[in-house]
Design an enzyme around this catalytic site. Structure first.
Site, PDB file in Angstrom:
ATOM      1  N   GLU A 109     -22.960  74.103 -60.648  1.00 48.87           N
ATOM      2  CA  GLU A 109     -22.050  73.017 -59.607  1.00 48.87           C
ATOM      3  C   GLU A 109     -21.406  72.345 -60.429  1.00 48.87           C
ATOM      4  O   GLU A 109     -20.141  72.151 -59.936  1.00 48.87           O
ATOM      5  CB  GLU A 109     -22.861  72.867 -58.533  1.00 48.87           C
ATOM      6  CG  GLU A 109     -23.850  73.963 -57.803  1.00 48.87           C
ATOM      7  CD  GLU A 109     -24.560  73.301 -56.737  1.00 48.87           C
ATOM      8  OE1 GLU A 109     -24.814  73.895 -55.514  1.00 48.87           O
ATOM      9  OE2 GLU A 109     -25.401  72.463 -56.942  1.00 48.87           O
ATOM     10  N   GLU A 129     -32.357  78.791 -57.159  1.00 53.47           N
ATOM     11  CA  GLU A 129     -32.674  78.178 -55.854  1.00 53.47           C
ATOM     12  C   GLU A 129     -33.442  78.964 -54.914  1.00 53.47           C
ATOM     13  O   GLU A 129     -34.553  78.373 -54.490  1.00 53.47           O
ATOM     14  CB  GLU A 129     -31.350  77.671 -55.207  1.00 53.47           C
ATOM     15  CG  GLU A 129     -30.817  76.280 -55.561  1.00 53.47           C
ATOM     16  CD  GLU A 129     -29.852  76.560 -56.717  1.00 53.47           C
ATOM     17  OE1 GLU A 129     -29.341  75.459 -57.596  1.00 53.47           O
ATOM     18  OE2 GLU A 129     -29.692  77.752 -57.456  1.00 53.47           O
TER      19      GLU A 129
END
Length: 258
Positions: A109, A129
């Site tokens: 990210e 995730e």
């Protein structure tokens, strides 16, 4: 600084993630320190490079801190990541990333928030995730998905697999793949080139292009015309264009074969 290092290479700021014992995992304090560094960098530099100390760029979110948050605290933490990373993506100057080792979760990210990514062949990219029972919260669903596409991001999140640097380049996550240990030098070299551009041109490139990409065709062309005209009439553009034209005219006079 506790989590970052900051050096200058001419007009280029070199920011290092400095939690190698935690694989440069990102905590709330880390984000606040990055925010302060961005403020300083924008006041002093014309381009910036971000890299990781130790064997990895960044392994993502500091999970030990994350599990202690209430849902509302989690929302605020996520929005703060969005805000600080947006200061890089939509700030005053171009950012380059030098990537090696893990570029995972929040690390991807962060890397997706810069404008140019240089990966060495040790770099691997993942969004695990789903295996942690969580969801991306640092901007990947917008920034990373727009680089690689929703289908490929869905694959990474569902399977938990990682991809190598060559695949990342093919998918649009990395712009360059270089030999191990050379990503930082390459990123600095590229940033130094960018730092020689007209400041208003760099600003237009990093701000106008992503916005135009989200517009309809005719709207994008209309905005392009205004950006082109505005940048071309700046004093720096006028001086650079005149210098180029003078040099070209001079070469025609002195070179009989020109």
């Amino acid at each position: 600084m506790d989590y970052l290092t900051l050096e200058y290479n001419g007009d280029v700021a070199v920011v290092g993630l400095n939690r190698p014992q935690k694989r440069n995992a990102i905590s709330d304090a880390f984000i606040e320190e990055l925010n302060d560094v961005i403020t300083e960098v924008e006041a002093r530099a014309k381009a910036a490079v971000i890299h990781g100390h130790g064997p990895h760029f960044c392994a993502g979110l500091d999970l030990a801190e994350h599990v202690k948050k209430t849902p509302f605290e989690g929302v605020h933490g996520s929005r703060r990541w969005h805000e600080v990373f947006a200061r890089m993506q939509h700030g005053k100057l171009p950012w380059f990333a030098a990537l090696h080792g893990a570029v995972v979760g929040g690390g991807l990210e962060l890397a997706s928030s810069v404008h140019v990514r240089v990966a060495d062949r040790s770099a691997f990219f993942a969004l695990p995730e789903g295996q942690r029972g969580i969801f991306v919260g640092g901007g990947a669903s917008v920034r990373s998905a727009r680089l690689m596409g929703v289908s490929r991001m869905t694959d990474l999140m569902l399977t938990g697999r990682s991809i190598d640097a060559d695949t990342a380049e093919r998918w649009g996550i990395a712009n360059y793949v270089v030999d191990n240990g050379t990503a930082l030098d390459t990123a600095i070299k590229l940033a130094r080139h960018a730092a020689t551009n007209a400041e208003i041109s760099n600003y237009a490139i990093i701000h106008a292009l992503p916005r135009i990409a989200e517009m309809g065709r005719e709207d994008g062309l209309f905005v392009e015309s205004f950006i082109a005209s505005f940048t071309a009439t700046s004093p720096e553009a006028e001086a650079r264009l005149n210098a180029f034209l003078s040099k070209k005219a001079g070469s025609k006079v002195t070179n009989p074969n020109g």
